[in-house]
Design a protein around this motif. Structure first.
Motif, PDB file in Angstrom:
ATOM      1  N   LEU A 258       0.831  -1.197   0.000  1.00 13.13           N
ATOM      2  CA  LEU A 258       0.000   0.000   0.000  1.00 13.13           C
ATOM      3  C   LEU A 258       0.864   1.245   0.000  1.00 13.13           C
ATOM      4  CD1 LEU A 258      -2.369  -1.092   2.910  1.00 13.13           C
ATOM      5  CD2 LEU A 258      -2.900  -1.196   0.472  1.00 13.13           C
ATOM      6  N   THR A 259       0.397   2.279  -0.658  1.00 12.81           N
ATOM      7  CA  THR A 259       1.040   3.576  -0.507  1.00 12.81           C
ATOM      8  C   THR A 259       0.653   4.117   0.865  1.00 12.81           C
ATOM      9  OG1 THR A 259      -0.820   4.820  -1.392  1.00 12.81           O
ATOM     10  CG2 THR A 259       0.848   4.046  -2.987  1.00 12.81           C
ATOM     11  N   VAL A 260       1.348   5.138   1.303  1.00 11.80           N
ATOM     12  CA  VAL A 260       1.014   5.754   2.590  1.00 11.80           C
ATOM     13  C   VAL A 260      -0.417   6.286   2.548  1.00 11.80           C
ATOM     14  CG1 VAL A 260       1.576   7.658   4.154  1.00 11.80           C
ATOM     15  CG2 VAL A 260       3.396   6.243   3.202  1.00 11.80           C
ATOM     16  N   SER A 261      -0.807   6.876   1.443  1.00 10.33           N
ATOM     17  CA  SER A 261      -2.173   7.412   1.315  1.00 10.33           C
ATOM     18  C   SER A 261      -3.227   6.306   1.376  1.00 10.33           C
ATOM     19  CB  SER A 261      -2.314   8.194   0.008  1.00 10.33           C
ATOM     20  OG  SER A 261      -1.504   9.339   0.030  1.00 10.33           O
ATOM     21  N   GLN A 262      -2.959   5.176   0.719  1.00  8.82           N
ATOM     22  CA  GLN A 262      -3.899   4.049   0.763  1.00  8.82           C
ATOM     23  C   GLN A 262      -4.030   3.496   2.180  1.00  8.82           C
ATOM     24  OE1 GLN A 262      -1.893   1.672  -2.197  1.00  8.82           O
ATOM     25  NE2 GLN A 262      -3.537   2.006  -3.696  1.00  8.82           N
ATOM     26  N   ALA A 263      -2.899   3.334   2.873  1.00  6.20           N
ATOM     27  CA  ALA A 263      -2.933   2.819   4.245  1.00  6.20           C
ATOM     28  C   ALA A 263      -3.657   3.803   5.164  1.00  6.20           C
ATOM     29  CB  ALA A 263      -1.519   2.559   4.747  1.00  6.20           C
TER      30      ALA A 263
ATOM     31  N   ARG B  32       6.307   2.131   1.105  1.00  7.28           N
ATOM     32  CA  ARG B  32       5.182   1.218   0.928  1.00  7.28           C
ATOM     33  C   ARG B  32       4.967   0.452   2.221  1.00  7.28           C
ATOM     34  NH1 ARG B  32       4.825   4.231  -2.570  1.00  7.28           N
ATOM     35  NH2 ARG B  32       4.637   3.848  -4.808  1.00  7.28           N
ATOM     36  N   ILE B  33       3.734   0.003   2.409  1.00 10.31           N
ATOM     37  CA  ILE B  33       3.360  -0.724   3.627  1.00 10.31           C
ATOM     38  C   ILE B  33       2.758  -2.047   3.200  1.00 10.31           C
ATOM     39  CG2 ILE B  33       1.919  -0.670   5.690  1.00 10.31           C
ATOM     40  CD1 ILE B  33       2.090   2.511   5.268  1.00 10.31           C
ATOM     41  N   ASN B  34       3.353  -3.125   3.680  1.00  8.24           N
ATOM     42  CA  ASN B  34       2.864  -4.461   3.366  1.00  8.24           C
ATOM     43  C   ASN B  34       1.524  -4.664   4.058  1.00  8.24           C
ATOM     44  OD1 ASN B  34       2.515  -7.414   4.132  1.00  8.24           O
ATOM     45  ND2 ASN B  34       4.105  -7.514   2.557  1.00  8.24           N
TER      46      ASN B  34
END
Length: 66
Positions: A12-17, A47-49
């Motif tokens: 995930l992008t930071v915005s998506q997370a 990015r965030i898994n």
């Protein structure tokens, strides 16, 4: 690419997370600097898994399903 991958990406992008967790983008960027938070740096990109984020939430906050 299957639509499921596009709808539920592994990273995930930071915005998506931030959107998933209903947090502000700045708050999410602050979390990326917390020890143990599942942030991955790829060059300048962060990015965030998704699965690791769920595990981190389970361990630290009682968890919610993403």
């Amino acid at each position: 690419m299957p639509s499921n991958v596009k709808e539920n990406p592994m990273l995930l992008t930071v915005s998506q997370a931030a959107e998933l967790l209903q947090l502000g983008r700045d708050t999410m960027y602050q979390l990326t600097h917390v020890d143990g938070f599942p942030a991955i740096r790829l060059g300048r990109a962060v990015r965030i898994n998704r699965a690791a984020l769920q595990a981190w939430l389970d361990q630290n906050n009682g968890g919610i399903l993403l």
